[in-house]
Design a protein around this motif. Structure first.
Motif, PDB file in Angstrom:
ATOM      1  N   VAL A 135       0.852  -1.178   0.000  1.00 20.33           N
ATOM      2  CA  VAL A 135       0.000   0.000   0.000  1.00 20.33           C
ATOM      3  C   VAL A 135       0.890   1.231   0.000  1.00 20.33           C
ATOM      4  O   VAL A 135       1.916   1.267   0.685  1.00 20.33           O
ATOM      5  N   SER A 136       0.514   2.240  -0.772  1.00 16.40           N
ATOM      6  CA  SER A 136       1.244   3.498  -0.792  1.00 16.40           C
ATOM      7  C   SER A 136       0.504   4.494   0.090  1.00 16.40           C
ATOM      8  O   SER A 136      -0.708   4.665  -0.037  1.00 16.40           O
ATOM      9  N   LEU A 137       1.221   5.157   0.994  1.00 21.74           N
ATOM     10  CA  LEU A 137       0.617   6.114   1.913  1.00 21.74           C
ATOM     11  C   LEU A 137       0.979   7.532   1.492  1.00 21.74           C
ATOM     12  O   LEU A 137       2.084   7.786   1.012  1.00 21.74           O
ATOM     13  N   ARG A 138       0.046   8.464   1.684  1.00 26.15           N
ATOM     14  CA  ARG A 138       0.250   9.850   1.270  1.00 26.15           C
ATOM     15  C   ARG A 138       1.030  10.615   2.343  1.00 26.15           C
ATOM     16  O   ARG A 138       0.563  10.766   3.467  1.00 26.15           O
ATOM     17  N   PRO A 139       2.248  11.098   1.995  1.00 27.36           N
ATOM     18  CA  PRO A 139       3.033  11.847   2.983  1.00 27.36           C
ATOM     19  C   PRO A 139       2.513  13.271   3.163  1.00 27.36           C
ATOM     20  O   PRO A 139       2.065  13.904   2.215  1.00 27.36           O
ATOM     21  N   VAL A 140       2.560  13.746   4.397  1.00 30.06           N
ATOM     22  CA  VAL A 140       2.173  15.110   4.730  1.00 30.06           C
ATOM     23  C   VAL A 140       3.417  15.907   5.106  1.00 30.06           C
ATOM     24  O   VAL A 140       3.488  17.110   4.876  1.00 30.06           O
ATOM     25  N   MET A 141       4.420  15.198   5.680  1.00 27.95           N
ATOM     26  CA  MET A 141       5.683  15.821   6.059  1.00 27.95           C
ATOM     27  C   MET A 141       6.778  14.761   5.990  1.00 27.95           C
ATOM     28  O   MET A 141       6.506  13.582   6.215  1.00 27.95           O
ATOM     29  N   PHE A 142       7.994  15.169   5.661  1.00 24.51           N
ATOM     30  CA  PHE A 142       9.126  14.251   5.603  1.00 24.51           C
ATOM     31  C   PHE A 142      10.322  14.945   6.227  1.00 24.51           C
ATOM     32  O   PHE A 142      10.564  16.127   5.985  1.00 24.51           O
ATOM     33  N   ARG A 143      11.074  14.192   7.053  1.00 24.21           N
ATOM     34  CA  ARG A 143      12.252  14.776   7.669  1.00 24.21           C
ATOM     35  C   ARG A 143      13.435  13.835   7.520  1.00 24.21           C
ATOM     36  O   ARG A 143      13.402  12.695   7.963  1.00 24.21           O
ATOM     37  N   ASP A 144      14.474  14.340   6.886  1.00 20.39           N
ATOM     38  CA  ASP A 144      15.743  13.641   6.760  1.00 20.39           C
ATOM     39  C   ASP A 144      16.822  14.724   6.779  1.00 20.39           C
ATOM     40  O   ASP A 144      17.342  15.112   5.751  1.00 20.39           O
ATOM     41  N   GLY A 145      17.104  15.233   7.966  1.00 23.73           N
ATOM     42  CA  GLY A 145      18.025  16.361   8.075  1.00 23.73           C
ATOM     43  C   GLY A 145      17.283  17.666   7.898  1.00 23.73           C
ATOM     44  O   GLY A 145      17.338  18.545   8.726  1.00 23.73           O
ATOM     45  N   THR A 176       3.214  -2.676   3.938  1.00 22.24           N
ATOM     46  CA  THR A 176       2.612  -3.968   3.637  1.00 22.24           C
ATOM     47  C   THR A 176       1.509  -4.229   4.649  1.00 22.24           C
ATOM     48  O   THR A 176       1.670  -3.959   5.835  1.00 22.24           O
ATOM     49  N   VAL A 177       0.380  -4.775   4.163  1.00 23.51           N
ATOM     50  CA  VAL A 177      -0.724  -5.114   5.048  1.00 23.51           C
ATOM     51  C   VAL A 177      -0.346  -6.378   5.811  1.00 23.51           C
ATOM     52  O   VAL A 177      -0.188  -7.446   5.220  1.00 23.51           O
ATOM     53  N   ALA A 178      -0.171  -6.261   7.127  1.00 24.16           N
ATOM     54  CA  ALA A 178       0.217  -7.402   7.952  1.00 24.16           C
ATOM     55  C   ALA A 178      -1.004  -8.251   8.296  1.00 24.16           C
ATOM     56  O   ALA A 178      -0.968  -9.468   8.187  1.00 24.16           O
ATOM     57  N   GLU A 179      -2.090  -7.607   8.738  1.00 24.71           N
ATOM     58  CA  GLU A 179      -3.307  -8.340   9.075  1.00 24.71           C
ATOM     59  C   GLU A 179      -4.477  -7.381   9.231  1.00 24.71           C
ATOM     60  O   GLU A 179      -4.302  -6.181   9.376  1.00 24.71           O
ATOM     61  N   HIS A 180      -5.685  -7.953   9.177  1.00 25.54           N
ATOM     62  CA  HIS A 180      -6.908  -7.216   9.474  1.00 25.54           C
ATOM     63  C   HIS A 180      -7.387  -7.705  10.831  1.00 25.54           C
ATOM     64  O   HIS A 180      -7.390  -8.899  11.107  1.00 25.54           O
ATOM     65  N   LEU A 181      -7.792  -6.780  11.688  1.00 26.74           N
ATOM     66  CA  LEU A 181      -8.258  -7.157  13.016  1.00 26.74           C
ATOM     67  C   LEU A 181      -9.322  -6.187  13.486  1.00 26.74           C
ATOM     68  O   LEU A 181      -9.670  -5.236  12.786  1.00 26.74           O
ATOM     69  N   ARG A 182      -9.851  -6.446  14.679  1.00 23.55           N
ATOM     70  CA  ARG A 182     -10.866  -5.579  15.266  1.00 23.55           C
ATOM     71  C   ARG A 182     -10.340  -5.021  16.574  1.00 23.55           C
ATOM     72  O   ARG A 182      -9.642  -5.691  17.318  1.00 23.55           O
ATOM     73  N   GLY A 183     -10.685  -3.777  16.841  1.00 27.26           N
ATOM     74  CA  GLY A 183     -10.234  -3.113  18.055  1.00 27.26           C
ATOM     75  C   GLY A 183     -11.011  -3.589  19.273  1.00 27.26           C
ATOM     76  O   GLY A 183     -11.903  -4.434  19.175  1.00 27.26           O
ATOM     77  N   PRO A 184     -10.695  -3.052  20.432  1.00 34.63           N
ATOM     78  CA  PRO A 184     -11.401  -3.442  21.660  1.00 34.63           C
ATOM     79  C   PRO A 184     -12.849  -2.956  21.634  1.00 34.63           C
ATOM     80  O   PRO A 184     -13.180  -1.973  20.974  1.00 34.63           O
ATOM     81  N   LYS A 185     -13.708  -3.662  22.364  1.00 36.14           N
ATOM     82  CA  LYS A 185     -15.110  -3.286  22.414  1.00 36.14           C
ATOM     83  C   LYS A 185     -15.283  -2.018  23.245  1.00 36.14           C
ATOM     84  O   LYS A 185     -14.725  -1.887  24.333  1.00 36.14           O
ATOM     85  N   VAL A 186     -16.046  -1.100  22.703  1.00 37.59           N
ATOM     86  CA  VAL A 186     -16.372   0.135  23.402  1.00 37.59           C
ATOM     87  C   VAL A 186     -17.839   0.042  23.794  1.00 37.59           C
ATOM     88  O   VAL A 186     -18.703  -0.163  22.941  1.00 37.59           O
ATOM     89  N   LYS A 187     -18.135   0.169  25.080  1.00 37.27           N
ATOM     90  CA  LYS A 187     -19.515   0.081  25.552  1.00 37.27           C
ATOM     91  C   LYS A 187     -20.101   1.483  25.675  1.00 37.27           C
ATOM     92  O   LYS A 187     -19.469   2.382  26.225  1.00 37.27           O
TER      93      LYS A 187
END
Length: 123
Positions: free
Chosen positions: A33-43, A60-71
């Motif tokens: 997956v390509s992500l859109r940069p907003v800022m880059f710092r290298d010096g 790279t997509v490692a896995e799909h999962l679900r977050g903790p339950k919010v009540k």
């Protein structure tokens, strides 16, 4: 060297080799997956569309999962109004594989066109 990328309306600080949880992306496990940069710092710090055009952030997509339950529980005192609900976010875990700044070639000015002189057509 690090970058700030934007995905799903949120911004994340990433470095090469880091992992992050983002809102579910429409990609299979193992896809790049390509992500859109907003800022880059290298010096030096790069911001703005023109400067960031040469920055590439890939993950790279490692896995799909679900977050903790919010009540969620709503009620109004002395009215008998009670509502219970729950929610789990659909998430994608990304592993940042590369963070590159491609050196742009020196901008070339368009060559001047040769102008035909009038009366030099050989007649």
């Amino acid at each position: 060297m690090y970058a700030v990328v934007e995905t799903g309306g949120k911004q994340y600080r990433v470095e090469e080799g880091s992992s992050l949880l983002v809102d579910r992306l429409d990609a299979e496990q193992g896809d790049k997956v390509s992500l859109r940069p907003v800022m880059f710092r290298d010096g030096e710090v790069l911001v703005g569309e023109k400067e960031l055009a040469s920055v590439k952030v890939e993950a790279t997509v490692a896995e799909h999962l679900r977050g903790p339950k919010v009540k969620v529980f709503k009620y109004k005192a002395k009215k008998g109004y009670r509502r219970r609900a729950g929610h789990r976010s659909e998430l994608t875990k990304l592993e940042v594989t590369s963070l590159k700044l491609q050196k742009a070639a020196a901008e070339k000015k368009p060559a001047k066109k040769a102008v035909k002189e009038e009366g030099s057509d050989g007649s």
